[in-house]
Design an enzyme around this catalytic site. Structure first.
Site, PDB file in Angstrom:
ATOM      1  CD  GLU A  46     -49.043 140.162   8.522  1.00  0.00           C
ATOM      2  OE1 GLU A  46     -49.320 141.096   7.753  1.00  0.00           O
ATOM      3  OE2 GLU A  46     -48.239 139.272   8.219  1.00  0.00           O
ATOM      4  CE1 TYR A 129     -52.010 140.826   3.913  1.00  0.00           C
ATOM      5  CE2 TYR A 129     -51.832 142.255   5.843  1.00  0.00           C
ATOM      6  CZ  TYR A 129     -51.270 141.333   4.982  1.00  0.00           C
ATOM      7  OH  TYR A 129     -50.005 140.895   5.191  1.00  0.00           O
ATOM      8  CG  ASP A 147     -50.043 142.125   0.170  1.00  0.00           C
ATOM      9  OD1 ASP A 147     -50.138 141.374  -0.812  1.00  0.00           O
ATOM     10  OD2 ASP A 147     -48.958 142.570   0.576  1.00  0.00           O
ATOM     11  CB  CYS A 209     -38.948 141.133 -15.623  1.00  0.00           C
ATOM     12  SG  CYS A 209     -40.370 142.219 -15.327  1.00  0.00           S
ATOM     13  CB  CYS A 212     -39.637 137.388 -12.268  1.00  0.00           C
ATOM     14  SG  CYS A 212     -41.275 136.722 -11.905  1.00  0.00           S
ATOM     15  CB  CYS A 218     -45.121 137.438 -16.528  1.00  0.00           C
ATOM     16  SG  CYS A 218     -45.822 139.031 -16.023  1.00  0.00           S
TER      17      CYS A 218
END
Length: 305
Positions: A46, A129, A147, A209, A212, A218
């Site tokens: 991280e 975060y 994030d 997209c 997706c 969306c």
DNA sequence: CACACGTGGAA
DNA sequence: TTTCCAAGTGT
């Protein structure tokens, strides 16, 4: 509590189902996602990933895990050696803070990465975060991980905007909370799944997209993918900046096992600027003066802040 | 809250 | 070549 006004238009159950299903078949096989990966390995991944593409992180992460498999191992190392092993990941202060964090973990947490978010947050280099991410990914905690990927996915999917605002808002955290699945295990996976969706599909430049799993619901797609019209991001300068010169200096010291003369640190650069950067680097603990005109990465006697 | 803080790959 | 931007944090 369960679903606020922000998400009232969404069918959360099927949204969760589709994203988690997508993640199950589309996620990358990253080493720190292996169930056998230690909390230390997760924490390392991280911090290394802060503002840094994962492709560059992975090889360094493997080196570090082989060399310093526990916080105590890293804590025993000299800070200079840690900065050297950081290589060119960027923002080398992260390496220093990782070394400090490892020291704190070794001394105050019995060598074990704490699982409490507040304790994680108190470690140097660990912000909101990273504390949430380690709690979720290393310990399966129900935490709200927000994030840049999550912010962008939420901005498009829920708010209908092409991009998130330049700075994170309370509303975004609240929205992420509303979106979190009720089931704890699903919640932990949801956090990483949304990040992964943002990294692989709902990307900043050219979102895919067609690939997706939730494009049909969306808000941004439904609205015809309107262009971003908010305040412009402050573009980061680079050429000629102190940041560039600092990078040159630290790189020179990383490549040398011996102290380097001041004039050889950043040849051809303005001396006033070099001196200013050097002072800053010493202040930061990234560089140590040796004698009157030589410099080196910090040794075991850490320079006093 | 705005700004400093590295680096390199892609468009 | 220039610009964008990537699992942010600290001040």
């Amino acid at each position: 509590m369960v679903s606020g006004a922000r998400t009232s238009a969404l069918d959360l159950a099927s949204l969760h189902d589709e994203v988690l299903r997508w993640y199950a078949v589309s996620s990358r096989d990253l080493p720190w996602r292996e169930p056998s990966c230690s909390p230390w390995g997760v924490l390392l991944s991280e911090v290394m990933s802060q503002q840094t593409p994962l492709a560059r992180v992975e090889p360094i992460w493997r080196e570090w895990m082989a060399r310093w498999p526990t916080p105590a191992d890293l804590a025993r190392e000299s800070p200079g050696e840690v900065v050297r092993a950081w290589g060119r990941l960027g923002y080398p202060r992260r390496a220093l803070r990782l070394h400090e964090a490892a020291t704190v973990i070794a001394q105050r947490h019995d060598g074990e990465v704490p699982r409490d978010q507040t304790e994680l947050r108190a470690l140097p280099g660990i912000g909101d975060y990273t504390a949430a991410a380690v709690a979720a990914f290393a310990f399966g905690d129900r935490s709200v991980v927000v994030d840049t990927n999550v912010r962008r996915v939420q901005a498009r999917l829920v708010t209908g905007l092409a991009q998130a605002s330049p700075a994170m808002t309370r509303a975004e955290v609240a929205l992420a909370e509303d979106l979190l699945p009720d089931d704890d295990e699903d919640a932990a996976t949801w956090n990483v799944a949304v990040m992964e969706l943002g990294a692989l599909v709902c990307t900043a430049r050219a979102p895919r997209c067609e690939e997706c799993p939730v494009s049909a619901r969306c808000a941004w797609v439904l609205g015809g993918r309107p262009a971003y019209d908010g305040p412009p991001r402050r573009g980061q300068k680079w050429h000629g900046t102190d940041r560039q010169v600092r990078g040159i200096i630290v790189q020179a010291l990383r490549e040398s096992t011996e102290p380097v003369r001041r004039e050889a640190l950043a040849p051809g650069r303005d001396e006033v600027q070099v001196d200013r950067c050097l002072a800053g680097l010493v202040e930061d603990g990234l560089v140590e003066p040796v004698g009157a005109e030589h410099y080196a990465l910090p040794g075991r006697e850490e320079a006093a802040g």
